[in-house]
Design a protein around this motif. Sequence first.
Motif, PDB file in Angstrom:
ATOM      1  N   GLN A  12       0.681  -1.245   0.074  1.00 17.18           N
ATOM      2  CA  GLN A  12       0.140  -0.087   0.178  1.00 17.18           C
ATOM      3  C   GLN A  12       0.877   1.290  -0.014  1.00 17.18           C
ATOM      4  O   GLN A  12       0.681   2.319  -0.891  1.00 17.18           O
ATOM      5  N   THR A  13       1.969   1.190   0.920  1.00 16.30           N
ATOM      6  CA  THR A  13       2.904   2.545   0.937  1.00 16.30           C
ATOM      7  C   THR A  13       3.544   2.622  -0.359  1.00 16.30           C
ATOM      8  O   THR A  13       3.794   3.606  -0.890  1.00 16.30           O
ATOM      9  N   THR A  14       4.098   1.579  -1.039  1.00 19.65           N
ATOM     10  CA  THR A  14       4.862   1.711  -2.351  1.00 19.65           C
ATOM     11  C   THR A  14       4.008   2.016  -3.345  1.00 19.65           C
ATOM     12  O   THR A  14       4.349   2.897  -4.203  1.00 19.65           O
ATOM     13  N   ALA A  15       2.772   1.644  -3.349  1.00 18.43           N
ATOM     14  CA  ALA A  15       1.828   1.846  -4.433  1.00 18.43           C
ATOM     15  C   ALA A  15       1.478   3.325  -4.391  1.00 18.43           C
ATOM     16  O   ALA A  15       1.624   4.093  -5.467  1.00 18.43           O
ATOM     17  N   TRP A 140     -10.503  -0.700 -10.677  1.00 20.73           N
ATOM     18  CA  TRP A 140      -9.563   0.367 -10.532  1.00 20.73           C
ATOM     19  C   TRP A 140      -9.283   0.659  -9.077  1.00 20.73           C
ATOM     20  O   TRP A 140      -8.027   1.171  -8.718  1.00 20.73           O
ATOM     21  N   VAL A 141     -10.241   0.461  -8.211  1.00 23.42           N
ATOM     22  CA  VAL A 141     -10.267   1.130  -6.902  1.00 23.42           C
ATOM     23  C   VAL A 141     -10.536  -0.013  -5.684  1.00 23.42           C
ATOM     24  O   VAL A 141     -11.366  -0.655  -5.870  1.00 23.42           O
ATOM     25  N   PRO A 142      -9.641  -0.237  -4.777  1.00 18.39           N
ATOM     26  CA  PRO A 142      -9.765  -1.039  -3.563  1.00 18.39           C
ATOM     27  C   PRO A 142     -10.861  -0.430  -2.848  1.00 18.39           C
ATOM     28  O   PRO A 142     -11.211   0.511  -3.009  1.00 18.39           O
ATOM     29  N   LYS A 143     -11.597  -1.490  -1.868  1.00 19.49           N
ATOM     30  CA  LYS A 143     -12.458  -0.908  -1.003  1.00 19.49           C
ATOM     31  C   LYS A 143     -12.301   0.326   0.012  1.00 19.49           C
ATOM     32  O   LYS A 143     -13.233   1.141   0.195  1.00 19.49           O
ATOM     33  N   ARG A 144     -10.900   0.209   0.396  1.00 18.75           N
ATOM     34  CA  ARG A 144     -10.611   1.170   1.051  1.00 18.75           C
ATOM     35  C   ARG A 144     -10.742   2.476   0.928  1.00 18.75           C
ATOM     36  O   ARG A 144     -10.606   3.589   1.515  1.00 18.75           O
ATOM     37  N   GLN A 218      -6.093  -5.894  -4.062  1.00 16.65           N
ATOM     38  CA  GLN A 218      -5.858  -6.678  -2.506  1.00 16.65           C
ATOM     39  C   GLN A 218      -7.345  -7.228  -2.144  1.00 16.65           C
ATOM     40  O   GLN A 218      -7.250  -8.049  -1.218  1.00 16.65           O
ATOM     41  N   ASP A 219      -8.607  -6.842  -2.476  1.00 17.96           N
ATOM     42  CA  ASP A 219      -9.741  -7.361  -2.164  1.00 17.96           C
ATOM     43  C   ASP A 219     -10.182  -8.503  -2.946  1.00 17.96           C
ATOM     44  O   ASP A 219     -11.166  -9.193  -2.634  1.00 17.96           O
ATOM     45  N   GLU A 220      -9.223  -8.831  -4.025  1.00 25.43           N
ATOM     46  CA  GLU A 220      -9.828  -9.795  -4.867  1.00 25.43           C
ATOM     47  C   GLU A 220      -9.298 -11.294  -4.893  1.00 25.43           C
ATOM     48  O   GLU A 220      -8.022 -11.532  -4.090  1.00 25.43           O
ATOM     49  N   VAL A 221      -9.690 -12.282  -5.183  1.00 27.59           N
ATOM     50  CA  VAL A 221      -9.050 -13.704  -5.159  1.00 27.59           C
ATOM     51  C   VAL A 221      -8.309 -13.754  -6.403  1.00 27.59           C
ATOM     52  O   VAL A 221      -8.911 -13.969  -7.493  1.00 27.59           O
ATOM     53  N   ILE A 222      -6.924 -13.845  -6.488  1.00 22.08           N
ATOM     54  CA  ILE A 222      -5.917 -14.079  -7.571  1.00 22.08           C
ATOM     55  C   ILE A 222      -5.770 -15.638  -7.828  1.00 22.08           C
ATOM     56  O   ILE A 222      -5.415 -16.256  -7.178  1.00 22.08           O
ATOM     57  N   THR A 223      -6.050 -15.860  -9.038  1.00 16.07           N
ATOM     58  CA  THR A 223      -5.829 -17.564  -9.665  1.00 16.07           C
ATOM     59  C   THR A 223      -4.204 -17.594  -9.813  1.00 16.07           C
ATOM     60  O   THR A 223      -3.329 -16.544  -9.775  1.00 16.07           O
TER      61      THR A 223
END
Length: 437
Positions: A12-15, A140-144, A218-223
């Motif tokens: 999050q910080t790096t992004a 494009w945007v996470p929940k937070r 970050q909120d998604e499930v990645i395959t």
Amino acid sequence: MANQSNSLDNTQTTAKLETGSRWYIVVLLALGTAINYIDRVNFAVATPTLMKEFGLGTAEMGILMSAFFWSYTIAMLPSGYLLNKFGPKKVLGFAGFAWGTVTMLVAVCVGFYSFLALRIGLGVTESPAFPANARVVSVWVPKRERTFASSIFDCCARVGGAFAPPIVAFIIAAWGWKMSFVVTGAMAVVWAVWWLLSYHEPADHPRISKSELAYIRQDEVITDTGAVHVEPIPMTRLATYPVILKATLAYAFYLYVWTVAIYWIPTYLMKVRGLSLKEMGIAASIPFIVAVFMELAGGKVFDRWYRKGASITQLRRTGMGIGMFGAAIAICMCMRADSAFWAVFWLSAFMGIFAFGASNVWAIPSDIAPYGQAGGVGGVYNFVGNFGALFAPMVTGYLAASKYGFNGAFAVCVAFSILGGLLFIFNRYERLKPKAA
């Protein structure tokens, strides 16, 4: 688990330090939304001039204002399907070019029926905008950060409402009503070209960093292949979910109130409060300017609350409850105002608190839709919701011309604000999953 948490914090910080591609996309989306609203609200600002030049009555203008929503509402479901199939880049780019062209053609109208045809055309061409916004924000945007991101593009509807009265009134006074439609329509065409040249899906964006891509996913499930795991729900089944049924009906009440505000405040200030065209151009913009700042503030407040541990359901219930119930109180006070000053004051209070809560309203489709399907969910949400907007101009025009006047029209808004608020707070906002066969 601790290592995962630390890794996420570092990401999050790096992004935030490396790239901000998501905010460039959100701002571009917001600019398109502002132009979208300028191109629909310009007709409301020109209404007193058009009524005088073409001999049109209040009821006829109500029909013309509602005509936009006839086609806008019908086109909403196909728009959601097209967004799911072709994506927001192509669909929204084409839509911007089309609605800008239709807006410019209003300059050649010669009477009621030509206005009617182009209002219907504008409704069709503008219909993909808000479902596309929800689709873009969802990927494009996470929940937070989603409430603030949604508040940015939604508040730009208020920006359109704020800038349309002074801009259009100035152009009408200087060069006539025809030029006001040419200028505002050309803005949409320019924006559409910019969108087509700039938009990419997150994984394909040429300037996004790996850390920002991980941050927004970050909120998604990645395959195992690096793609987002998706559990699609057919468009035909979306309306069977109670959360969507309640949300869309609540949104219909919300849109009724909002539509009365954007289409009838200019005429109300001139006909009831006695303001001139230039005075109205300034006064009508004040409530919308207040709304812009209040909606951005709401987005920040609710995102901060989410980061402190509040659930999405708590955010949406609280925000929409405050906005709808607060609006009902402020509208009642406007009805009792004894001067133009206090009428504008209470209209500003109404729009401000309404917008503060509405920072949540277009986060809802993004919250509950499966990944990549917010366009379809947004299409259903906007389709049902816009039945409220469809009737608002006609009902208001009829009541304003009757013995009940604008106070009667505003009383309906009070009732619908309360009903909508109740529906918003008695709902749960969780991501949809396919039902068992």
